[in-house]
Design a protein around this motif. Structure first.
Motif, PDB file in Angstrom:
ATOM      1  N   VAL A  33       0.833  -1.190  -0.075  1.00  0.00           N
ATOM      2  CA  VAL A  33       0.041   0.123   0.160  1.00  0.00           C
ATOM      3  C   VAL A  33       0.937   1.157   0.115  1.00  0.00           C
ATOM      4  O   VAL A  33       1.772   1.183   0.857  1.00  0.00           O
ATOM      5  N   GLY A  34       0.758   2.299  -0.895  1.00  0.00           N
ATOM      6  CA  GLY A  34       1.451   3.417  -1.199  1.00  0.00           C
ATOM      7  C   GLY A  34       0.940   4.314  -0.684  1.00  0.00           C
ATOM      8  O   GLY A  34      -0.191   4.706  -0.962  1.00  0.00           O
ATOM      9  N   TYR A  35       1.736   5.427  -0.229  1.00  0.00           N
ATOM     10  CA  TYR A  35       1.086   6.779   0.084  1.00  0.00           C
ATOM     11  C   TYR A  35       1.779   7.940  -0.452  1.00  0.00           C
ATOM     12  O   TYR A  35       3.015   7.703  -0.138  1.00  0.00           O
ATOM     13  N   TRP A  36       1.356   8.878  -0.954  1.00  0.00           N
ATOM     14  CA  TRP A  36       2.199   9.988  -1.359  1.00  0.00           C
ATOM     15  C   TRP A  36       2.125  10.872  -0.235  1.00  0.00           C
ATOM     16  O   TRP A  36       1.215  11.357   0.440  1.00  0.00           O
ATOM     17  N   VAL A  37       3.413  11.084   0.570  1.00  0.00           N
ATOM     18  CA  VAL A  37       3.458  12.315   1.903  1.00  0.00           C
ATOM     19  C   VAL A  37       3.934  13.290   1.548  1.00  0.00           C
ATOM     20  O   VAL A  37       4.012  14.284   2.388  1.00  0.00           O
ATOM     21  N   GLY A  38       4.635  13.439   0.320  1.00  0.00           N
ATOM     22  CA  GLY A  38       5.327  14.504  -0.215  1.00  0.00           C
ATOM     23  C   GLY A  38       6.146  15.670   0.756  1.00  0.00           C
ATOM     24  O   GLY A  38       6.286  16.724   0.426  1.00  0.00           O
ATOM     25  N   GLY A  39       6.891  14.734   1.545  1.00  0.00           N
ATOM     26  CA  GLY A  39       7.889  15.518   2.209  1.00  0.00           C
ATOM     27  C   GLY A  39       7.357  16.333   3.587  1.00  0.00           C
ATOM     28  O   GLY A  39       8.347  16.974   4.107  1.00  0.00           O
ATOM     29  N   GLY A  40       6.203  16.280   3.687  1.00  0.00           N
ATOM     30  CA  GLY A  40       5.612  17.143   4.705  1.00  0.00           C
ATOM     31  C   GLY A  40       5.293  16.455   6.034  1.00  0.00           C
ATOM     32  O   GLY A  40       4.403  17.219   6.828  1.00  0.00           O
ATOM     33  N   PHE A  41       5.992  15.166   6.424  1.00  0.00           N
ATOM     34  CA  PHE A  41       5.725  14.601   7.690  1.00  0.00           C
ATOM     35  C   PHE A  41       6.886  14.345   8.173  1.00  0.00           C
ATOM     36  O   PHE A  41       8.039  14.089   7.787  1.00  0.00           O
ATOM     37  N   ALA A  42       6.753  13.853   9.739  1.00  0.00           N
ATOM     38  CA  ALA A  42       7.974  13.887  10.330  1.00  0.00           C
ATOM     39  C   ALA A  42       8.168  12.506  10.803  1.00  0.00           C
ATOM     40  O   ALA A  42       9.552  11.885  10.543  1.00  0.00           O
ATOM     41  N   THR A  43       7.183  11.534  11.000  1.00  0.00           N
ATOM     42  CA  THR A  43       7.104  10.197  11.450  1.00  0.00           C
ATOM     43  C   THR A  43       6.187   9.471  10.886  1.00  0.00           C
ATOM     44  O   THR A  43       5.161  10.130  10.808  1.00  0.00           O
ATOM     45  N   PHE A  44       6.457   8.209  10.891  1.00  0.00           N
ATOM     46  CA  PHE A  44       5.159   7.264  10.526  1.00  0.00           C
ATOM     47  C   PHE A  44       5.399   6.371  11.642  1.00  0.00           C
ATOM     48  O   PHE A  44       6.403   5.543  11.952  1.00  0.00           O
ATOM     49  N   THR A  45       4.039   6.191  12.397  1.00  0.00           N
ATOM     50  CA  THR A  45       4.346   4.893  13.562  1.00  0.00           C
ATOM     51  C   THR A  45       3.068   4.117  13.460  1.00  0.00           C
ATOM     52  O   THR A  45       1.827   4.430  12.794  1.00  0.00           O
ATOM     53  N   LEU A  83       6.431  -2.188  17.850  1.00  0.00           N
ATOM     54  CA  LEU A  83       6.208  -0.823  17.320  1.00  0.00           C
ATOM     55  C   LEU A  83       7.071  -0.572  16.071  1.00  0.00           C
ATOM     56  O   LEU A  83       8.280  -0.742  16.251  1.00  0.00           O
ATOM     57  N   VAL A  84       6.571   0.224  15.143  1.00  0.00           N
ATOM     58  CA  VAL A  84       7.120   0.714  14.180  1.00  0.00           C
ATOM     59  C   VAL A  84       7.381   2.225  14.240  1.00  0.00           C
ATOM     60  O   VAL A  84       6.396   3.045  14.619  1.00  0.00           O
ATOM     61  N   ASN A  85       8.432   2.819  14.072  1.00  0.00           N
ATOM     62  CA  ASN A  85       8.929   4.190  14.324  1.00  0.00           C
ATOM     63  C   ASN A  85       9.659   4.745  13.177  1.00  0.00           C
ATOM     64  O   ASN A  85      11.068   4.333  13.707  1.00  0.00           O
ATOM     65  N   VAL A  86       9.215   5.161  12.199  1.00  0.00           N
ATOM     66  CA  VAL A  86      10.234   5.503  11.019  1.00  0.00           C
ATOM     67  C   VAL A  86      10.163   7.010  10.752  1.00  0.00           C
ATOM     68  O   VAL A  86       9.211   7.575  10.727  1.00  0.00           O
ATOM     69  N   SER A  87      11.350   7.569  10.534  1.00  0.00           N
ATOM     70  CA  SER A  87      11.365   9.027  10.225  1.00  0.00           C
ATOM     71  C   SER A  87      10.957   9.056   8.618  1.00  0.00           C
ATOM     72  O   SER A  87      11.364   8.447   8.007  1.00  0.00           O
ATOM     73  N   LEU A  88      10.175  10.364   8.513  1.00  0.00           N
ATOM     74  CA  LEU A  88       9.711  10.693   7.205  1.00  0.00           C
ATOM     75  C   LEU A  88      10.336  11.957   6.453  1.00  0.00           C
ATOM     76  O   LEU A  88       9.844  12.409   5.968  1.00  0.00           O
ATOM     77  N   ALA A  89      11.264  12.341   7.365  1.00  0.00           N
ATOM     78  CA  ALA A  89      11.997  13.675   7.016  1.00  0.00           C
ATOM     79  C   ALA A  89      12.498  13.395   5.412  1.00  0.00           C
ATOM     80  O   ALA A  89      13.188  12.790   5.194  1.00  0.00           O
TER      81      ALA A  89
END
Length: 121
Positions: A33-45, A83-89
């Motif tokens: 499953v793909g999501y366009w986040v466009g560089g505007g988010f800090a993290t995915f949890t 727990l998943v905690n990934v940087s989206l920077a």
């Protein structure tokens, strides 16, 4: 099958290791499953695991702009959820991937519960 919003891949409430969750994504291996986040988010949890209603085995992966950012060990029903905690920077595209752990897709119901992205502050 199609990923299910707030339900397991089997259409049941999301459940991991005896605990029910109201929010999340239920998927069946093999899925992406793909999501366009466009560089505007800090993290995915999220918290991940095999749904209590199935007995399959899966591997969870998070891919950020084509790069592997997280990979779980093989997970089975009843295992402690991770727990998943990934940087989206700077990340433009986020992909949530579920693999069949190499033993086929029988009853591979994977739950991404309480999944969310946090905005940049």
């Amino acid at each position: 099958g199609e990923p299910m919003r707030d339900r397991s891949a089997g259409g049941r409430p999301l459940s991991l290791n005896g605990e029910d969750f109201e929010k999340g994504l239920g998927a069946h291996a093999n899925s992406e499953v793909g999501y366009w986040v466009g560089g505007g988010f800090a993290t995915f949890t999220a918290t991940v695991g095999v749904d209590d209603g199935c007995s399959g085995s899966v591997v969870f992966k998070v891919v950020c702009d084509g790069e592997l950012c997280f990979e779980s060990p093989v997970m089975v029903r009843g295992a402690e959820p991770l727990l998943v905690n990934v940087s989206l920077a700077g990340v433009e595209r986020l992909q949530l991937v579920v693999g069949d752990a190499g033993d086929g897709i029988g009853c591979d119901h994977a739950n991404w519960v309480s999944a969310k992205v946090e905005s940049l502050k």
